[in-house]
Design a protein around this motif. Structure first.
Motif, PDB file in Angstrom:
ATOM      1  N   ARG A  28       0.674  -1.193  -0.126  1.00  0.00           N
ATOM      2  CA  ARG A  28       0.075   0.009   0.066  1.00  0.00           C
ATOM      3  C   ARG A  28       0.835   1.218   0.095  1.00  0.00           C
ATOM      4  N   GLU A  29       1.976   1.152   0.796  1.00  0.00           N
ATOM      5  CA  GLU A  29       2.785   2.421   0.846  1.00  0.00           C
ATOM      6  C   GLU A  29       3.312   2.606  -0.772  1.00  0.00           C
ATOM      7  N   ALA A  30       3.583   1.401  -1.320  1.00  0.00           N
ATOM      8  CA  ALA A  30       4.288   1.287  -2.486  1.00  0.00           C
ATOM      9  C   ALA A  30       3.490   2.126  -3.479  1.00  0.00           C
ATOM     10  N   VAL A  31       2.313   1.665  -3.542  1.00  0.00           N
ATOM     11  CA  VAL A  31       1.304   2.332  -4.447  1.00  0.00           C
ATOM     12  C   VAL A  31       1.037   3.815  -3.902  1.00  0.00           C
ATOM     13  N   ALA A  32       0.949   4.074  -2.891  1.00  0.00           N
ATOM     14  CA  ALA A  32       0.623   5.406  -2.803  1.00  0.00           C
ATOM     15  C   ALA A  32       1.705   6.286  -3.123  1.00  0.00           C
ATOM     16  N   ARG A  33       2.827   5.699  -2.687  1.00  0.00           N
ATOM     17  CA  ARG A  33       4.003   6.648  -2.893  1.00  0.00           C
ATOM     18  C   ARG A  33       4.174   6.915  -4.603  1.00  0.00           C
ATOM     19  N   ALA A  34       3.909   5.763  -5.358  1.00  0.00           N
ATOM     20  CA  ALA A  34       3.905   5.889  -6.794  1.00  0.00           C
ATOM     21  C   ALA A  34       2.911   6.771  -7.570  1.00  0.00           C
ATOM     22  N   LEU A  35       1.753   6.678  -6.752  1.00  0.00           N
ATOM     23  CA  LEU A  35       0.788   7.787  -7.322  1.00  0.00           C
ATOM     24  C   LEU A  35       1.181   9.289  -6.872  1.00  0.00           C
ATOM     25  N   LEU A  36       1.577   9.357  -5.722  1.00  0.00           N
ATOM     26  CA  LEU A  36       1.736  10.749  -5.199  1.00  0.00           C
ATOM     27  C   LEU A  36       2.722  11.549  -5.926  1.00  0.00           C
ATOM     28  N   GLU A  37       3.970  10.801  -6.211  1.00  0.00           N
ATOM     29  CA  GLU A  37       4.853  11.407  -6.854  1.00  0.00           C
ATOM     30  C   GLU A  37       4.781  11.568  -8.513  1.00  0.00           C
ATOM     31  N   ALA A  38       3.629  11.314  -8.811  1.00  0.00           N
ATOM     32  CA  ALA A  38       3.212  11.336 -10.351  1.00  0.00           C
ATOM     33  C   ALA A  38       3.183  12.687 -10.648  1.00  0.00           C
ATOM     34  N   GLU A  39       3.779  13.227 -11.808  1.00  0.00           N
ATOM     35  CA  GLU A  39       3.650  14.648 -12.192  1.00  0.00           C
ATOM     36  C   GLU A  39       2.255  14.509 -12.986  1.00  0.00           C
ATOM     37  N   ASP A  40       1.767  13.502 -13.372  1.00  0.00           N
ATOM     38  CA  ASP A  40       0.578  13.415 -14.290  1.00  0.00           C
ATOM     39  C   ASP A  40      -0.147  12.105 -13.746  1.00  0.00           C
ATOM     40  N   TRP A  41      -1.257  12.002 -14.472  1.00  0.00           N
ATOM     41  CA  TRP A  41      -2.059  10.833 -14.172  1.00  0.00           C
ATOM     42  C   TRP A  41      -1.413   9.471 -14.715  1.00  0.00           C
ATOM     43  N   LEU A  42      -1.718   8.570 -14.212  1.00  0.00           N
ATOM     44  CA  LEU A  42      -0.784   7.181 -14.485  1.00  0.00           C
ATOM     45  C   LEU A  42      -2.210   6.197 -14.538  1.00  0.00           C
ATOM     46  N   ARG A  43      -1.959   5.273 -15.447  1.00  0.00           N
ATOM     47  CA  ARG A  43      -2.892   4.030 -15.665  1.00  0.00           C
ATOM     48  C   ARG A  43      -2.357   2.890 -14.792  1.00  0.00           C
ATOM     49  N   PRO A  44      -3.036   2.174 -14.239  1.00  0.00           N
ATOM     50  CA  PRO A  44      -2.876   1.333 -13.333  1.00  0.00           C
ATOM     51  C   PRO A  44      -1.645   0.390 -13.519  1.00  0.00           C
ATOM     52  N   GLU A  45      -1.477  -0.056 -14.795  1.00  0.00           N
ATOM     53  CA  GLU A  45      -0.178  -0.748 -15.053  1.00  0.00           C
ATOM     54  C   GLU A  45       1.115   0.262 -14.872  1.00  0.00           C
ATOM     55  N   GLN A  46       0.725   1.416 -15.239  1.00  0.00           N
ATOM     56  CA  GLN A  46       2.254   2.441 -15.011  1.00  0.00           C
ATOM     57  C   GLN A  46       2.486   2.760 -13.501  1.00  0.00           C
ATOM     58  N   VAL A  47       1.211   2.659 -12.712  1.00  0.00           N
ATOM     59  CA  VAL A  47       1.374   2.707 -11.109  1.00  0.00           C
ATOM     60  C   VAL A  47       2.201   1.617 -10.698  1.00  0.00           C
ATOM     61  N   TRP A  48       1.628   0.316 -11.312  1.00  0.00           N
ATOM     62  CA  TRP A  48       2.407  -0.988 -10.851  1.00  0.00           C
ATOM     63  C   TRP A  48       4.069  -0.709 -11.054  1.00  0.00           C
ATOM     64  N   GLU A  49       4.381  -0.353 -12.344  1.00  0.00           N
ATOM     65  CA  GLU A  49       5.676  -0.301 -12.613  1.00  0.00           C
ATOM     66  C   GLU A  49       6.544   0.527 -11.663  1.00  0.00           C
ATOM     67  N   VAL A  50       5.927   1.648 -11.309  1.00  0.00           N
ATOM     68  CA  VAL A  50       6.635   2.509 -10.394  1.00  0.00           C
ATOM     69  C   VAL A  50       6.683   1.804  -9.027  1.00  0.00           C
ATOM     70  N   ALA A  51       5.399   1.275  -8.515  1.00  0.00           N
ATOM     71  CA  ALA A  51       5.384   0.862  -7.123  1.00  0.00           C
ATOM     72  C   ALA A  51       6.105  -0.430  -7.061  1.00  0.00           C
ATOM     73  N   HIS A  52       6.525  -1.192  -7.911  1.00  0.00           N
ATOM     74  CA  HIS A  52       7.183  -2.093  -8.370  1.00  0.00           C
ATOM     75  C   HIS A  52       8.580  -1.657  -7.415  1.00  0.00           C
ATOM     76  N   HIS A  53       9.025  -0.646  -7.940  1.00  0.00           N
ATOM     77  CA  HIS A  53      10.333   0.206  -7.541  1.00  0.00           C
ATOM     78  C   HIS A  53      10.506   0.092  -5.983  1.00  0.00           C
ATOM     79  N   TYR A  54       9.368   0.265  -5.367  1.00  0.00           N
ATOM     80  CA  TYR A  54       9.476   0.490  -3.765  1.00  0.00           C
ATOM     81  C   TYR A  54       9.145  -1.094  -3.126  1.00  0.00           C
ATOM     82  N   CYS A  55       8.490  -1.694  -3.953  1.00  0.00           N
ATOM     83  CA  CYS A  55       8.251  -3.076  -3.121  1.00  0.00           C
ATOM     84  C   CYS A  55       7.880  -4.157  -4.372  1.00  0.00           C
ATOM     85  N   PRO A  56       8.963  -4.726  -4.678  1.00  0.00           N
ATOM     86  CA  PRO A  56       9.229  -5.654  -5.717  1.00  0.00           C
ATOM     87  C   PRO A  56       8.253  -6.654  -6.050  1.00  0.00           C
ATOM     88  N   SER A  57       7.939  -7.161  -4.784  1.00  0.00           N
ATOM     89  CA  SER A  57       6.931  -8.308  -4.900  1.00  0.00           C
ATOM     90  C   SER A  57       5.520  -7.903  -5.026  1.00  0.00           C
TER      91      SER A  57
END
Lengths: 140, 140
Positions: free
Chosen positions: A20-49
DNA sequence: TTGCCTGTTGATATAATTTTTCAATAAGGA
DNA sequence: TCCTTATTGAAAAATTATATCAACAGGCAA
């Protein structure tokens, strides 16, 4: 910023987890809107699993908490933007799909109040999408 | 009404076919917006052999011609409404998903003109969605 | 700290929707 | 009527989102 979201989660009785933290972080740092899959790519960076399924679930949860806002795109899939960023509306280019944000929420207030009065709906959010052609794409 | 659409198709160099007529008829006689599958059910009545794929293709074509308007729904799938009917906007209930149309396009004209001037976009259409709770669903 | 209860997760399967492919068909001009 | 080619429909594939369920981990109590 992320901390506030985590705090909000806790307040509402949800557990604080890495995904949850990873997803929140991914979304909040976005400059723009993201599609779920893009959120996933970024969140992955914070929580690989983290799995895509959890991204969907968490985005829905964040929307429920008012932290994320769902955006309806022209081609059918959804995007999410951090709620505070999205107090403006968007302008979509029909050719290149770029999305521009613009402000002007206050212009809609009278309209919303009127609709609310006439229909009895409680309007919780609104989305104004203008679709057209950006300057570059007009030349084709 | 349908005839005008058929005429428009011909003008633009498209062929006049039974499936296209059936889809146009189905959409134009709609009281409300329809999802592609619902369009198909009605079109089927006018042209029993019509396939769902052709419904999708024809709806896209009608949208291109300005006869149909694509609507973005909360749960992800799309709906179409005859263009002239949809000069209003829509009001979606978050709980029961009912959609109400309401008028008020003219209120947006100044806003659109302003955005257009500032960004250089040619705005071809717009979509205003208000999301909230209908009177019935407020009581839960 | 340890253990337990239960909310969460991730992989897989499933569902729902839309698009692509391609051979057969039919529109419309010659 | 014939011919060219846009159009169609069926099936397959692609995309996007959700349901299932056993394993896991957060957080409270002892």
């Amino acid at each position: 910023m992320v901390d506030e979201v985590l705090e909000l989660l806790r307040e509402r009785g949800h557990r604080l987890t890495k995904p949850r933290e990873a997803v929140a972080r991914a979304l909040l740092e976005a400059e723009d809107w993201l599609r779920p899959e893009q959120v996933w790519e970024v969140a992955h960076h914070y929580c690989p699993s983290v799995g895509l399924v959890t991204v969907y679930r968490t985005l829905a949860l964040l929307e429920e908490l008012g932290v994320a806002r769902r955006i309806h795109l022209a081609h059918g899939c959804h995007g999410y933007a951090p709620a505070e960023m999205h107090h403006g509306h968007h302008l979509v280019c029909r050719s290149c799909n770029q999305v521009l944000e613009f402000l002007g929420t206050e212009d809609l207030a009278p309209l919303i109040a009127q609709v609310s009065r006439r229909t009895g709906f409680v309007v919780e959010e609104h989305l104004l999408e203008l679709v057209g052609r950006c300057p570059a794409c007009q030349q084709t």
